[in-house]
Enzyme design. Structure first.
Site, mmCIF file in Angstrom:
data_model
loop_
_atom_site.group_PDB
_atom_site.id
_atom_site.type_symbol
_atom_site.label_atom_id
_atom_site.label_comp_id
_atom_site.label_asym_id
_atom_site.label_seq_id
_atom_site.Cartn_x
_atom_site.Cartn_y
_atom_site.Cartn_z
ATOM 1 N N SER A 1 16.738 0.368 -4.180
ATOM 2 C CA SER A 1 16.416 1.953 -3.997
ATOM 3 C C SER A 1 17.842 2.668 -3.433
ATOM 4 O O SER A 1 18.491 1.799 -2.705
ATOM 5 C CB SER A 1 15.320 2.153 -2.900
ATOM 6 O OG SER A 1 15.517 3.528 -2.318
ATOM 7 N N TYR B 1 12.792 0.580 5.518
ATOM 8 C CA TYR B 1 12.790 0.544 4.034
ATOM 9 C C TYR B 1 14.179 0.325 3.439
ATOM 10 O O TYR B 1 14.622 -0.389 2.763
ATOM 11 C CB TYR B 1 12.444 1.645 3.419
ATOM 12 C CG TYR B 1 12.125 2.035 2.204
ATOM 13 C CD1 TYR B 1 11.027 1.385 1.367
ATOM 14 C CD2 TYR B 1 12.943 2.877 1.302
ATOM 15 C CE1 TYR B 1 11.119 1.477 0.114
ATOM 16 C CE2 TYR B 1 12.985 2.844 -0.087
ATOM 17 C CZ TYR B 1 11.902 2.400 -0.696
ATOM 18 O OH TYR B 1 11.733 2.239 -2.092
ATOM 19 N N LYS C 1 15.900 -2.921 1.494
ATOM 20 C CA LYS C 1 16.166 -2.485 0.144
ATOM 21 C C LYS C 1 17.907 -2.715 0.104
ATOM 22 O O LYS C 1 18.395 -3.135 -1.034
ATOM 23 C CB LYS C 1 16.143 -1.287 -0.395
ATOM 24 C CG LYS C 1 14.747 -0.445 -0.425
ATOM 25 C CD LYS C 1 14.044 -1.577 -1.761
ATOM 26 C CE LYS C 1 12.686 -1.122 -2.166
ATOM 27 N NZ LYS C 1 12.067 -1.840 -3.002
HETATM 28 P P1 NAP Z 1 3.696 2.392 -5.990
HETATM 29 O O1 NAP Z 1 3.290 3.407 -7.104
HETATM 30 O O2 NAP Z 1 3.136 2.865 -4.787
HETATM 31 O O3 NAP Z 1 3.371 1.133 -6.586
HETATM 32 C C1 NAP Z 1 3.512 -0.246 -5.441
HETATM 33 C C2 NAP Z 1 3.076 -1.104 -6.424
HETATM 34 O O4 NAP Z 1 3.274 -2.494 -5.716
HETATM 35 C C3 NAP Z 1 1.584 -1.433 -6.503
HETATM 36 O O5 NAP Z 1 1.549 -2.312 -7.981
HETATM 37 C C4 NAP Z 1 0.816 -2.366 -5.596
HETATM 38 O O6 NAP Z 1 0.083 -3.027 -5.798
HETATM 39 C C5 NAP Z 1 2.243 -3.229 -5.408
HETATM 40 N N1 NAP Z 1 2.196 -3.882 -3.996
HETATM 41 C C6 NAP Z 1 2.434 -3.343 -2.870
HETATM 42 N N2 NAP Z 1 2.398 -4.297 -2.141
HETATM 43 C C7 NAP Z 1 2.216 -5.570 -2.736
HETATM 44 C C8 NAP Z 1 2.227 -6.806 -2.058
HETATM 45 N N3 NAP Z 1 2.262 -7.191 -0.967
HETATM 46 N N4 NAP Z 1 1.912 -7.753 -3.037
HETATM 47 C C9 NAP Z 1 1.872 -7.599 -4.172
HETATM 48 N N5 NAP Z 1 2.056 -6.197 -4.998
HETATM 49 C C10 NAP Z 1 2.164 -5.173 -3.888
HETATM 50 O O7 NAP Z 1 5.249 2.051 -5.776
HETATM 51 P P2 NAP Z 1 6.301 2.540 -6.985
HETATM 52 O O8 NAP Z 1 6.909 4.017 -6.319
HETATM 53 O O9 NAP Z 1 5.995 2.507 -8.509
HETATM 54 O O10 NAP Z 1 7.592 1.684 -6.430
HETATM 55 C C11 NAP Z 1 7.904 0.424 -7.148
HETATM 56 C C12 NAP Z 1 9.109 -0.036 -6.753
HETATM 57 O O11 NAP Z 1 10.132 0.871 -6.701
HETATM 58 C C13 NAP Z 1 9.039 -0.354 -5.094
HETATM 59 O O12 NAP Z 1 10.151 -1.453 -4.930
HETATM 60 C C14 NAP Z 1 9.702 0.897 -4.454
HETATM 61 O O13 NAP Z 1 10.359 0.696 -3.270
HETATM 62 C C15 NAP Z 1 10.955 1.273 -5.448
HETATM 63 N N6 NAP Z 1 11.366 2.606 -5.859
HETATM 64 C C16 NAP Z 1 10.545 3.645 -5.553
HETATM 65 C C17 NAP Z 1 11.012 5.034 -5.729
HETATM 66 C C18 NAP Z 1 10.288 6.195 -5.970
HETATM 67 O O14 NAP Z 1 10.746 7.126 -5.862
HETATM 68 N N7 NAP Z 1 9.053 5.955 -6.372
HETATM 69 C C19 NAP Z 1 12.420 5.003 -5.602
HETATM 70 C C20 NAP Z 1 13.274 4.089 -5.234
HETATM 71 C C21 NAP Z 1 12.584 2.698 -5.283
HETATM 72 P P3 NAP Z 1 -1.641 -2.410 -5.629
HETATM 73 O O15 NAP Z 1 -1.750 -1.309 -6.893
HETATM 74 O O16 NAP Z 1 -2.501 -3.611 -6.024
HETATM 75 O O17 NAP Z 1 -1.805 -1.821 -4.419
#
Ligand code: NAP
Length: 269
Positions: free
Chosen positions: A165, A178, A182
């Site tokens: 991130s 976080y 990251k």
């Molecule tokens: P999200 O919509 O909250 O989805 C999170 C995913 O991670 C879900 O599939 C969840 O599974 C899974 N997960 C959580 N804890 C887990 C664990 N202990 N073991 C296995 N799976 C687990 O998140 P997102 O926004 O798509 O983010 C995805 C990645 O991008 C993350 O690493 C996040 O930090 C990064 N990111 C996101 C953003 C943003 O703005 N969204 C920005 C920068 C980086 P379940 O569905 O079963 O709960």
């Protein structure tokens, strides 16, 4: 095999009208996306899917969401199975990799995408909030990568793409846990990229900015609006735009140890 300046080139480089062109054939390859049930992980699973390729979709607890991803991936002509595992637990992460290799006999691409947030100002951050975020977002990457490189080393081929991130590059107030996790992912990826390059395994990072998913829907509206105003492209990112960068790195043979920022220009280094 084509040659260029006396060097052998990989089979996917073909001579086209404009010179050498990339033509990636991923038939038979196996991709594992952690946290593929929702958000960015779902988009990555769908975006990487193509006929003849297999996608393993990992999730933690939301089975119904994972099944939706499975249908989307299958609709693109790829094989797809879902695998429940908590990547923050070493034994579950290693059992996940074993299950994928048992199902398809190989693992070519690992996308470490699973992640959580437990935001709080530093002085209010509990030990548990700190530990949970480090456990999933950093330890999970370590556990999955350590297990995945075994079959990759044997095959002398592997592509690891870790989702970090911009918080890991620039820091973010209220996200010390976080941001630390990251940033750790970036350092980890560089070290492992050096370690595994001789085995034809590349390790790269995609660092998204603000992307429209369940994570961002939990943000407070005024913080969200303030960030959007400071994004040069004046909008949040779409999950597919992150997936595009992941696909590029997964298909690249001569890029390793790099961090590709996908943030509409928010952080420019
Ligand atoms: P999200 O919509 O909250 O989805 C999170 C995913 O991670 C879900 O599939 C969840 O599974 C899974 N997960 C959580 N804890 C887990 C664990 N202990 N073991 C296995 N799976 C687990 O998140 P997102 O926004 O798509 O983010 C995805 C990645 O991008 C993350 O690493 C996040 O930090 C990064 N990111 C996101 C953003 C943003 O703005 N969204 C920005 C920068 C980086 P379940 O569905 O079963 O709960």
């Amino acid at each position: 095999m084509p040659r260029y300046c006396g060097q052998e080139l990989p089979g996917y480089l073909k001579m086209g009208k404009m010179g050498w062109m990339l033509s990636v054939d991923w038939t038979g390859r196996v991709v594992l996306v952690t946290g593929g049930s929702r958000g960015i992980g779902r988009a990555i699973s769908e975006y990487l899917a193509s006929p003849g390729l297999a996608v393993a979709v990992n999730y933690h607890s939301q089975d119904a969401e994972a099944r939706v991803t499975q249908e989307l991936v299958r609709a693109k002509g790829a094989e797809c199975e879902v695998f429940s595992a908590d990547v923050s637990r070493a034994c579950e992460a290693s059992a996940l990799i074993d299950a994928v290799v048992e199902r398809w006999g190989r693992l070519d691409v690992l996308v470490n995408n699973a992640g959580i947030t437990r935001d709080a100002l530093l002085m209010r951050t509990s030990d548990e909030q700190w530990a949970d975020v480090l456990a999933t977002n950093l330890n999970g990457v370590f556990f999955c990568t350590r297990a995945a490189v075994r079959p990759m080393i044997k095959a002398r081929f592997g592509r690891v793409v870790n989702i970090s991130s911009i918080a890991g590059l620039a820091g973010n107030a209220g996200q010390a846990n976080y941001s630390a996790a990251k940033a750790g992912v970036i350092g980890f990826s560089k070290a492992v990229a050096r370690e595994l390059a001789s085995r034809n395994i590349t390790v790269n990072v995609v660092a998204p900015g603000l992307v429209e998913t369940d994570i961002t829907s939990k943000m407070n509206q005024s913080a969200y609006d303030t960030i959007v105003q400071s994004i040069p492209l004046r909008r949040v990112g779409r999950p597919a735009e992150v997936a595009h960068a992941v696909k590029f790195l997964a298909e690249s043979d001569y890029i390793t140890g790099q961090t590709l920022v996908v943030d509409g220009g928010l952080v420019m280094e």
